[in-house]
Scaffold this motif. Structure first.
Motif, short mmCIF file in Angstrom:
data_model
loop_
_atom_site.label_atom_id
_atom_site.label_comp_id
_atom_site.label_asym_id
_atom_site.label_seq_id
_atom_site.Cartn_x
_atom_site.Cartn_y
_atom_site.Cartn_z
N ILE A 154 15.76 -18.81 -30.59
CA ILE A 154 15.71 -19.82 -31.65
C ILE A 154 14.67 -19.40 -32.71
CG2 ILE A 154 15.20 -22.24 -32.17
CD1 ILE A 154 17.80 -21.82 -30.66
N LEU B 18 25.25 -24.05 -34.09
CA LEU B 18 24.49 -24.47 -35.28
C LEU B 18 25.37 -24.57 -36.53
CD1 LEU B 18 21.56 -25.19 -35.80
CD2 LEU B 18 21.13 -22.82 -36.43
N PHE C 184 16.98 -26.08 -41.38
CA PHE C 184 16.67 -25.16 -40.28
C PHE C 184 15.98 -23.92 -40.83
CE2 PHE C 184 17.77 -21.66 -37.39
CZ PHE C 184 17.46 -22.21 -36.15
N ASN C 185 16.58 -23.33 -41.86
CA ASN C 185 15.99 -22.13 -42.49
C ASN C 185 14.61 -22.43 -43.07
OD1 ASN C 185 18.23 -20.66 -41.84
ND2 ASN C 185 19.20 -20.89 -43.85
N SER D 173 21.87 -26.61 -29.97
CA SER D 173 21.73 -25.15 -30.00
C SER D 173 20.45 -24.72 -29.29
CB SER D 173 21.80 -24.62 -31.43
OG SER D 173 20.77 -25.16 -32.19
N LEU E 147 15.29 -18.80 -36.61
CA LEU E 147 14.49 -19.48 -37.63
C LEU E 147 13.94 -18.48 -38.63
CD1 LEU E 147 12.45 -22.00 -35.45
CD2 LEU E 147 13.93 -22.61 -37.37
N PHE F 182 12.44 -24.66 -42.11
CA PHE F 182 11.43 -24.78 -41.04
C PHE F 182 10.97 -23.39 -40.60
CE2 PHE F 182 10.25 -25.24 -36.48
CZ PHE F 182 9.13 -26.02 -36.67
N GLY F 183 11.91 -22.43 -40.64
CA GLY F 183 11.58 -21.06 -40.22
C GLY F 183 10.52 -20.40 -41.07
N SER G 99 17.27 -16.32 -40.20
CA SER G 99 18.39 -17.15 -40.62
C SER G 99 19.75 -16.47 -40.44
CB SER G 99 18.22 -17.67 -42.06
OG SER G 99 18.35 -16.63 -42.97
N PHE H 131 23.20 -20.99 -41.88
CA PHE H 131 22.60 -22.05 -41.10
C PHE H 131 22.21 -23.19 -42.03
CE2 PHE H 131 20.91 -18.71 -37.88
CZ PHE H 131 22.17 -18.60 -37.35
N PHE I 121 23.83 -32.69 -38.24
CA PHE I 121 22.74 -31.74 -38.34
C PHE I 121 21.78 -31.82 -37.15
CE2 PHE I 121 18.35 -31.03 -39.85
CZ PHE I 121 18.43 -29.66 -39.95
N ILE J 183 21.20 -29.02 -34.02
CA ILE J 183 19.93 -28.37 -33.71
C ILE J 183 19.54 -28.60 -32.26
CG2 ILE J 183 17.44 -28.48 -34.14
CD1 ILE J 183 17.96 -28.41 -37.00
#
Lengths: 329, 317
Positions: A236, A89, A160-161, A103, A240, A163-164, A243, A156, A96, A100
């Motif tokens: 995953i 990642l 990505f962060n 990973s 998320l 979305f977490g 992070s 990260f 990008f 994702i």
């Protein structure tokens, strides 16, 4: 069907599927009365987030426990997958989207591969999975530390962060949706496929399944592989949510997952249980952890009360089983 | 025939033992003192950095031989006992030890001292009662930071930022660990110094995910919180993430240890400050205190304080 037998089957279904749900309901009502902010949309969303990772690991664990096996390696495997996926990642050479996709894929495949190895060794040499996965617990943790040189991976990509921490409609966190989908998917597999029915049959009487000409080894290894795959997905979800990826995360996760499965009414000797139960079991643990803090209980008392309620829930479950057996006689 | 075979196998197995014992002996004949550094878990970035720093120092210094040993986990006290015993057998001159268990490690320390090995206690203090019971001085030399002072320092920094009456949480480490207790005491002093209002103080057992869950739940209970003091940076990572998820950028967070991951958080104003502790520097102080004792220049008593530095935005610039 007579009136009486119809009533009996309704009661039966209720006991079988919702029995443990009553405990959850009692806890929710009690905490709502005791802590003013417990039953707020934001707190419910928080609890959903907090049970997601354990729920997903427990889904895979249910498959294995239904066979009469166990997987103690899930926490360490989570750490190992996080290191591998984390390295991909943050790799600057990957775009990008590519980072994702890769990973996620690599995390799930690594988890499945380790599950496959667990199942293969346990089945080929007839070693109880308790020992094999205990060995794997050490191997995976050691590998995670070795590969990462015991360093935490961070930084990260922002998307990505973000979305977490996404929550839909204010109450459905993204990672909870993933957990929900897996519970439903797993339920369909267990109830409606040959593989799913085989899991129950093997858990009840492995020898008779073997004698009737089925490839028991194949189905068992497949169950361990699924368990590993769910750990890969949970990895995953962890990344998320936090992070970070770290070789020391996930210590003791196996015990939480096993607790969720058993509270949910799945028998440790196999053959009996459901994923709805597992989901309710994970929910009970999450509600307890959240609610006891909100009513202001201290750290030590909280730990004691959690232990007591876990045991009480399982005792209650034995009565439910007996009562339902009585009805059927 | 069979008996001889078994004997032969036994001898073969023992060869490596002879070889290593000889190895240690030869090193001694060089005249260089042999130092055994026993750390806690190498899974902890702090000890990993310490090991690297200590090895680099030994190579550069060249006046002593260094052997390093790390454990599997923070609480792996059994293998630490074994490590001390095997260093005694190998005849090292100096053992530098970060105890995994303050009371439990006193007995092996006593064995080492009885065998003529000098022992330096660093990072975590040995238990005073246990030292007394073993017939060792209560003031046994300790090389390490003042955790209470460090926590008070970073707590005061938070207090100055929030001003009098600021509402705070404390996120504690493992309830059984001495450094967790000391850091909590330091935070409590800062709470008093600045008249802060302590809304909650709970443990997250040093862990990121547990701290994240705890912080999220505490936020529900006390949405009016303004600052959080975390007993280590791993927990601070979880707390910062919980604040991000809740969309709260108004809450100030301080931590302890200065692990690499917090630098960006501090530079991006997601965290206020942490306490920088240099593991390698601490180990080097311990080596040098040990050499002074070997040379008869120092008694094995007292406290050599290793420095703690407040790490805020200016520190990283």
């Amino acid at each position: 069907m007579s009136e009486k037998s119809r009533l009996r089957s309704v009661v039966n279904i209720f006991l079988k599927e919702v029995g443990i749900g009553v405990v959850l309901l009692v806890l929710v009502v009690a905490f709502s009365l005791g802590a003013p902010r417990f039953f707020s949309i934001i707190n419910v969303a928080n609890i959903f987030t907090q049970i997601s990772i354990n729920t997903v690991i427990a889904v895979g664990m249910t498959f294995v426990i239904l066979l009469g096996g166990i997987d103690l390696s899930v926490g360490s495997v989570l750490a190992l997958c996080s290191i591998i996926a984390g390295k991909i990642l943050v790799n600057p050479e990957l775009s990008f989207g590519m980072a994702i996709v890769l990973s996620v894929l690599v995390s799930v495949v690594s988890g499945m591969l380790i599950g496959l190895i667990n199942g293969f060794i346990s089945e080929t040499w007839k070693i109880h999975s308790f020992i094999v996965t205990l060995g794997m617990l050490n191997i995976a943790r050691g590998l995670a530390l070795q590969i990462s040189q015991s360093r935490t991976i961070f930084n990260f990509p922002k998307a990505f962060n973000d979305f977490g921490t996404t929550t839909y409609f204010g109450v459905l966190p993204a990672i909870f949706l993933i957990a929900l989908i897996l519970v439903i998917l797993g339920s369909i597999i267990l109830r409606n496929t040959v593989f799913g029915r085989m899991i129950f049959a093997i858990g009840n009487n492995e020898e008779s399944v073997r004698l009737s000409g089925h490839n028991v080894k194949f189905y068992k290894i497949l169950a361990y592989t699924i368990c590993g795959g769910t750990v890969g997905i949970a990895t995953i979800m962890y990344m998320l949510r936090m992070s970070i990826a770290s070789p020391i995360l996930g210590v003791g996760f196996e015990l939480n997952a096993i607790a969720a499965v058993v509270i949910g009414g799945t028998s440790m000797s196999g053959g009996k249980g459901s994923l709805v139960g597992t989901f309710l079991g994970a929910s009970i643990m999450g509600v307890l952890n959240n609610g006891l803090l909100l009513i202001g209980m201290g750290d030590f008392a909280r730990q004691i009360v959690t232990g007591v309620i876990i045991i009480l829930a399982v005792i209650l479950d034995t009565y439910r089983t007996r009562f339902s057996a009585m009805l059927n006689d | 025939m069979k008996k001889y075979l078994i004997l032969l196998v036994c001898l073969l197995i023992m060869i490596p033992a002879f070889v290593t014992a000889n190895g240690a002996q030869e090193e001694k004949e060089d005249g260089k003192p042999v130092v055994g550094l026993i750390m806690k878990s190498l899974a902890n970035e702090f000890f990993m950095a310490m090991e690297e720093g200590a090895k680099a120092y030994a190579e550069e210094d060249g006046t002593f031989e260094l052997m390093t040993m790390g454990m599997n986990s923070e609480t792996d006290f059994d293998s630490q006992v074994n490590a001390v015993d095997s260093l005694i057998t190998q005849g090292v001159d100096l053992i530098v030890l970060a105890p995994a268990d303050s009371a439990g490690m006193v007995a092996p320390v006593k064995r080492a001292i009885d065998a003529g090995v000098t022992v330096i206690n660093f990072d975590v203090t040995l238990d005073k009662e246990a030292l007394k019971a073993a017939g060792l001085p209560e003031e046994f030399l300790f090389v390490g930071p003042d955790n209470t002072d460090g926590a008070e320092m970073v707590g005061n920094y938070l207090g100055e930022t929030l001003g009098s009456g600021g509402k705070v949480f404390i996120i504690e480490g493992n309830p059984g660990a001495d450094n967790a207790k000391q850091r909590k005491n330091g935070f409590m002093k800062a709470v008093e110094n600045h008249n802060l209002e302590l809304l909650a103080s709970n443990t997250a057992h040093w862990e990121t995910e547990e701290a994240n869950t705890l912080m999220t739940n505490l936020l529900t209970k006390h949405p009016d919180v303004q600052g959080v003091m975390c007993a280590n940076d791993s927990m601070a990572l979880g707390v910062v993430r919980a604040l991000e998820a809740a969309g709260r950028s108004d809450v100030q967070v301080v931590g302890f240890d200065n692990i690499p991951a917090v630098k960006d958080l501090i530079m991006n104003d997601k965290m206020l400050a942490t306490v920088h502790m240099d593991g390698a520097e601490m180990a080097i102080l311990a080596f040098n205190a040990g050499f002074e004792i070997l040379d008869g220049k120092r008694e094995n008593l007292g406290w050599v304080q290793s420095p703690l530095i407040l790490a805020d935005k200016d520190f990283f610039k």
